[in-house]
Motif scaffolding. Structure first.
Motif, PDB file in Angstrom:
ATOM      1  N   ASN A 147      50.932 117.315  89.571  1.00  0.00           N
ATOM      2  CA  ASN A 147      51.297 118.708  89.839  1.00  0.00           C
ATOM      3  C   ASN A 147      50.051 119.528  90.184  1.00  0.00           C
ATOM      4  OD1 ASN A 147      50.090 118.784  87.367  1.00  0.00           O
ATOM      5  ND2 ASN A 147      51.728 119.904  86.334  1.00  0.00           N
ATOM      6  N   MET A 148      49.026 118.840  90.679  1.00  0.00           N
ATOM      7  CA  MET A 148      47.762 119.476  91.038  1.00  0.00           C
ATOM      8  C   MET A 148      47.999 120.500  92.145  1.00  0.00           C
ATOM      9  SD  MET A 148      44.311 117.668  92.571  1.00  0.00           S
ATOM     10  CE  MET A 148      44.331 116.409  91.340  1.00  0.00           C
ATOM     11  N   SER A 149      47.437 121.669  91.976  1.00  0.00           N
ATOM     12  CA  SER A 149      47.576 122.706  93.000  1.00  0.00           C
ATOM     13  C   SER A 149      46.646 122.396  94.173  1.00  0.00           C
ATOM     14  CB  SER A 149      47.244 124.072  92.421  1.00  0.00           C
ATOM     15  OG  SER A 149      45.867 124.163  92.150  1.00  0.00           O
ATOM     16  N   TRP A 150      47.003 122.935  95.334  1.00  0.00           N
ATOM     17  CA  TRP A 150      46.186 122.711  96.514  1.00  0.00           C
ATOM     18  C   TRP A 150      44.818 123.380  96.364  1.00  0.00           C
ATOM     19  CZ3 TRP A 150      46.963 119.149 100.050  1.00  0.00           C
ATOM     20  CH2 TRP A 150      48.244 118.619 100.187  1.00  0.00           C
ATOM     21  N   SER A 151      44.759 124.511  95.705  1.00  0.00           N
ATOM     22  CA  SER A 151      43.469 125.190  95.530  1.00  0.00           C
ATOM     23  C   SER A 151      42.547 124.385  94.614  1.00  0.00           C
ATOM     24  CB  SER A 151      43.662 126.611  94.997  1.00  0.00           C
ATOM     25  OG  SER A 151      44.351 126.596  93.771  1.00  0.00           O
ATOM     26  N   PHE A 152      43.090 123.841  93.514  1.00  0.00           N
ATOM     27  CA  PHE A 152      42.293 122.991  92.635  1.00  0.00           C
ATOM     28  C   PHE A 152      41.829 121.759  93.400  1.00  0.00           C
ATOM     29  CE2 PHE A 152      41.699 119.480  89.710  1.00  0.00           C
ATOM     30  CZ  PHE A 152      40.922 120.049  88.707  1.00  0.00           C
ATOM     31  N   TYR A 153      42.737 121.172  94.160  1.00  0.00           N
ATOM     32  CA  TYR A 153      42.425 119.977  94.950  1.00  0.00           C
ATOM     33  C   TYR A 153      41.278 120.242  95.924  1.00  0.00           C
ATOM     34  CZ  TYR A 153      42.861 116.916  98.990  1.00  0.00           C
ATOM     35  OH  TYR A 153      42.588 116.086 100.034  1.00  0.00           O
ATOM     36  N   LEU A 154      41.335 121.345  96.653  1.00  0.00           N
ATOM     37  CA  LEU A 154      40.303 121.644  97.646  1.00  0.00           C
ATOM     38  C   LEU A 154      38.926 121.823  97.016  1.00  0.00           C
ATOM     39  CD1 LEU A 154      42.238 124.102  99.991  1.00  0.00           C
ATOM     40  CD2 LEU A 154      41.521 121.764 100.517  1.00  0.00           C
ATOM     41  N   VAL A 155      38.878 122.515  95.888  1.00  0.00           N
ATOM     42  CA  VAL A 155      37.599 122.845  95.267  1.00  0.00           C
ATOM     43  C   VAL A 155      37.050 121.702  94.423  1.00  0.00           C
ATOM     44  CG1 VAL A 155      36.443 124.398  93.635  1.00  0.00           C
ATOM     45  CG2 VAL A 155      38.083 125.309  95.294  1.00  0.00           C
ATOM     46  N   TYR A 156      37.892 121.100  93.606  1.00  0.00           N
ATOM     47  CA  TYR A 156      37.418 120.136  92.609  1.00  0.00           C
ATOM     48  C   TYR A 156      37.598 118.674  92.996  1.00  0.00           C
ATOM     49  CZ  TYR A 156      36.939 124.164  89.611  1.00  0.00           C
ATOM     50  OH  TYR A 156      36.561 125.377  89.097  1.00  0.00           O
ATOM     51  N   VAL A 157      38.362 118.387  94.039  1.00  0.00           N
ATOM     52  CA  VAL A 157      38.562 116.998  94.450  1.00  0.00           C
ATOM     53  C   VAL A 157      38.056 116.775  95.877  1.00  0.00           C
ATOM     54  CG1 VAL A 157      40.239 115.129  94.801  1.00  0.00           C
ATOM     55  CG2 VAL A 157      40.511 116.707  92.877  1.00  0.00           C
ATOM     56  N   LEU A 158      38.647 117.475  96.841  1.00  0.00           N
ATOM     57  CA  LEU A 158      38.290 117.209  98.238  1.00  0.00           C
ATOM     58  C   LEU A 158      36.833 117.560  98.539  1.00  0.00           C
ATOM     59  CD1 LEU A 158      39.217 116.152 100.957  1.00  0.00           C
ATOM     60  CD2 LEU A 158      39.888 118.489 101.552  1.00  0.00           C
ATOM     61  N   GLY A 159      36.362 118.702  98.102  1.00  0.00           N
ATOM     62  CA  GLY A 159      34.968 119.095  98.365  1.00  0.00           C
ATOM     63  C   GLY A 159      33.968 118.066  97.853  1.00  0.00           C
ATOM     64  N   PRO A 160      34.011 117.727  96.555  1.00  0.00           N
ATOM     65  CA  PRO A 160      33.076 116.714  96.039  1.00  0.00           C
ATOM     66  C   PRO A 160      33.290 115.326  96.657  1.00  0.00           C
ATOM     67  CG  PRO A 160      34.015 117.988  94.238  1.00  0.00           C
ATOM     68  CD  PRO A 160      34.748 118.386  95.468  1.00  0.00           C
ATOM     69  N   THR A 161      34.535 114.987  96.953  1.00  0.00           N
ATOM     70  CA  THR A 161      34.815 113.688  97.561  1.00  0.00           C
ATOM     71  C   THR A 161      34.233 113.610  98.959  1.00  0.00           C
ATOM     72  OG1 THR A 161      36.803 113.369  96.232  1.00  0.00           O
ATOM     73  CG2 THR A 161      36.681 112.146  98.306  1.00  0.00           C
ATOM     74  N   LEU A 162      34.397 114.667  99.740  1.00  0.00           N
ATOM     75  CA  LEU A 162      33.780 114.694 101.071  1.00  0.00           C
ATOM     76  C   LEU A 162      32.265 114.612 100.962  1.00  0.00           C
ATOM     77  CD1 LEU A 162      35.908 117.385 102.929  1.00  0.00           C
ATOM     78  CD2 LEU A 162      35.562 115.019 103.645  1.00  0.00           C
ATOM     79  N   ALA A 163      31.699 115.351 100.024  1.00  0.00           N
ATOM     80  CA  ALA A 163      30.236 115.362  99.873  1.00  0.00           C
ATOM     81  C   ALA A 163      29.703 113.963  99.580  1.00  0.00           C
ATOM     82  CB  ALA A 163      29.835 116.335  98.770  1.00  0.00           C
TER      83      ALA A 163
END
Length: 173
Positions: free
Chosen positions: A136-152
């Motif tokens: 139930n992860m929100s898209w905002s949490f995903y963008l900041v805490y998952v996708l950003g660090p994962t891309l980095a």
């Protein structure tokens, strides 16, 4: 059958490199993903297939099948069931093969395509997991805490491994 497929070194180096990268994904994730407040998910297995496809432009090598195999192994080994990576990895490789034929082969185009691939892989994974009520992860949490660090972390791995893997594949040609 072309010379590359007959090349014994390539026949052994590619599968061994893929297995090593799959196991390194889990090890690196345990360092960067679980202990920090954000979740940087390394994806060396996809990077290995991506850079192989990028450096060895050969239509006889079915990178989509290798990507599916990597997805199956990752899903079963890390998740315990067949999941989304089984389908998303081949889709991303198919997309990469299509787009990189229209761009010059250099580190900038590899960076851009890989950026799109990682974004697509993890966004589709989140979407599928949300549809199946596995998260139930929100898209905002995903963008900041998952996708950003994962891309980095994945783009750093791309930059660090680009030249050594290019040299390796040049020697195998």
């Amino acid at each position: 059958m072309n010379n590359l497929l007959r090349n014994t070194a390539f026949k052994y180096v590619f599968p061994i490199g893929m297995l090593i990268s799959i196991f390194l994904d889990g090890s690196i994730f345990s360092i960067f993903g679980a202990s920090l407040s954000f979740h940087a998910v390394p994806n060396l297995s996809f990077l290995w297939i991506f850079l192989t496809m990028f450096f060895i432009n050969d239509d006889e090598i079915h990178y989509e099948w290798w990507a599916m195999l990597a997805g199956i192994i990752i899903d079963l080994f890390y998740m315990g069931f067949l999941g989304v990576y089984t389908f998303i990895f081949p889709l991303a490789i198919y997309f990469s093969r299509w787009i990189y034929k229209h761009l010059p082969l250099n580190i900038i185009s590899a960076f851009l395509i890989y950026f799109i691939d990682i974004t697509m892989i993890y966004s589709l994974s989140l979407l599928a997991n949300r549809l199946e009520s596995l998260t139930n992860m929100s898209w905002s949490f995903y963008l900041v805490y998952v996708l950003g660090p994962t891309l980095a972390i994945n783009l750093v791995f791309l930059i660090v491994l680009y030249i050594p893997l290019q040299s390796l594949f040049d020697k195998l040609k």
